[in-house]
Scaffold this motif. Structure first.
Motif, mmCIF file in Angstrom:
data_model
loop_
_atom_site.group_PDB
_atom_site.id
_atom_site.type_symbol
_atom_site.label_atom_id
_atom_site.label_comp_id
_atom_site.label_asym_id
_atom_site.label_seq_id
_atom_site.Cartn_x
_atom_site.Cartn_y
_atom_site.Cartn_z
ATOM 1 N N ASP A 124 -5.052 4.236 3.077
ATOM 2 C CA ASP A 124 -5.036 3.140 2.109
ATOM 3 C C ASP A 124 -3.629 2.544 2.060
ATOM 4 O OD1 ASP A 124 -5.212 1.369 0.025
ATOM 5 O OD2 ASP A 124 -6.221 2.741 -1.346
ATOM 6 N N LEU B 296 -7.962 -0.152 4.211
ATOM 7 C CA LEU B 296 -8.430 1.202 3.913
ATOM 8 C C LEU B 296 -8.586 2.103 5.128
ATOM 9 C CD1 LEU B 296 -11.207 0.215 1.339
ATOM 10 C CD2 LEU B 296 -8.866 0.930 0.842
ATOM 11 N N SER C 119 1.997 4.712 0.058
ATOM 12 C CA SER C 119 1.438 4.946 1.392
ATOM 13 C C SER C 119 2.577 5.217 2.371
ATOM 14 C CB SER C 119 0.596 3.747 1.854
ATOM 15 O OG SER C 119 1.365 2.564 1.845
#
Length: 394
Positions: A112, A89, A118
């Motif tokens: 994240d 995270l 991502s």
């Protein structure tokens, strides 16, 4: 470059590496550590002194004989390493010099990496911006060392769990975006190396280093070196099937130790307990969204909050059951509790020791010492920096 020049280049790098880890050494120390002759080591050290990499510190304290001259890396040397410690995270970044001094405060990025979309470019932009803001010339940066969770093949520079990129390895992709050498490794492996080089495992041969974090990781030191296994993935301690909760692990299976012992799970249990009416200081702490609930949970443990301690005790007992398995199989001289969760300190020890007492053969268990890391948060950053030391040529 001739064979002799190549050997001397490797010896230069080895000497700097040993000075980086040990800080101050004599010529005799360096000769023993590099397994090279004293005259050759003396010649290379004199060369490094003339080039400004190394400097004399003075004579060692007297032990009755001739006092040896001691050497260290020049603290004014303008060579730097970008160290990055990633968890699922949050990404942390700092820059170190070769005297292991932190040059800039730790920079934080909420990132994240478990999300399918991502974007690794967000990470690359964060690193580039942090370097720019530091004011350090990129020409003075040796490279970037990165620790991250997941199935990381350090040799290939690939993370098979997170941050996949097309037509390149993760290592090569980030290196291209930064214009710097990049090396990556599994976070738990790096934390083990940090304990071996800077922490509780110094001078020990067989040590298990438990990374208590968002997950539950393990780095194994065997015969004084990091053990990776045949494919580079040794140490997946968190997936030992010891849980009876029935909860699904991030790996997609049930029964994994991690579903009972990770900080994420502990914080989640704390939030559920409060929602069900438990009285706790975390009622107020969790209102602060600037920090992750796990950080609030660890703060509550430090304040001896009864709800937090109860949850930590149950998780630590489960962790102790897993450690009992390791003790039976590997018979380590030491187990180091490290990573973010080591902030819980001595609160971790009684339930872990209780589980070991309950599930371990006493003759074997008494040979293993359980220690708490003193590096905690900085362990992975220090080891990420040392990745570049291991791979740099000076």
């Amino acid at each position: 470059m001739s064979i002799i020049e190549e050997k001397n280049q490797r010896l230069r790098a080895d000497i700097i590496k040993h000075l980086y880890y040990k800080k101050v050494l004599s010529l005799t120390d360096l000769s023993k550590l590099t397994k090279k002759s004293l005259p050759l080591v003396t010649s290379i050290v004199n060369s490094l002194v003339s080039e400004g990499y190394v400097m004399e510190q003075g004579l060692a304290p007297s032990t009755g004989g001739r006092r040896p001259l001691m050497f260290l890396i020049n603290p004014d040397l303008k060579k730097y390493i970008v160290a990055i410690a990633m968890d699922q995270l949050v990404t942390r970044l700092s820059i170190y010099d070769l005297s292991r001094r932190m040059i800039i405060p730790v920079q934080m990025l909420s990132f994240d990496m478990t999300e399918p979309d991502s974007d690794v470019n967000v990470l690359a932009d964060f690193i580039n911006q942090s370097i720019t803001d530091s004011g350090i010339d990129k020409a003075d940066i040796l490279g970037v060392g990165m620790g991250m969770p997941g199935f990381v093949n350090a040799e290939e520079g690939v993370n098979h769990s997170y941050l996949k990129v097309k037509n390149a390895t993760l290592k090569k992709y980030i290196s291209k975006e930064l214009g710097l050498p990049v090396f990556i490794d599994n976070d738990s492996s790096l934390i083990a190396l940090a304990e071996l080089n800077f922490g509780e495992a110094i001078d020990l041969k067989d040590v298990m280093v438990v990374n208590i974090g968002w997950g539950t990781g393990l780095g194994m030191i065997m015969n004084g070196e990091l053990y990776r296994g045949s494919g580079g993935y040794a140490g997946e301690f968190s997936h030992i099937p010891l849980s009876s909760s029935g909860n699904l692990c991030s790996c997609g299976r049930k029964g994994c130790l991690e579903v009972d012992t990770s900080l994420l799970v502990m914080a989640d249990k704390a939030e559920k307990a409060i929602a069900e009416g438990a009285e706790s200081s975390m009622q107020e702490l969790f209102k602060d969204k600037a920090k992750h609930p796990s950080d609030h949970f660890l703060q509550a443990v430090g304040q001896q909050d009864p709800v937090a301690i109860s949850i930590l005790t149950k998780a630590s007992f489960q962790l102790g059951k897993g450690l009992a398995t390791l003790i039976h199989i590997l018979n380590p001289e030491c187990i180091v509790l490290s990573g973010r969760g080591a902030k819980a300190g001595k609160m971790l020890l009684p339930p872990i020791q209780q589980a070991i007492n309950e599930f371990c053969i006493p003759r074997i268990a008494e040979q293993t010492n359980i220690k708490l890391s003193t590096l905690t948060d900085e362990a992975e950053l220090l080891a990420a920096a040392s990745l570049m030391i291991e791979h740099s040529q000076f």
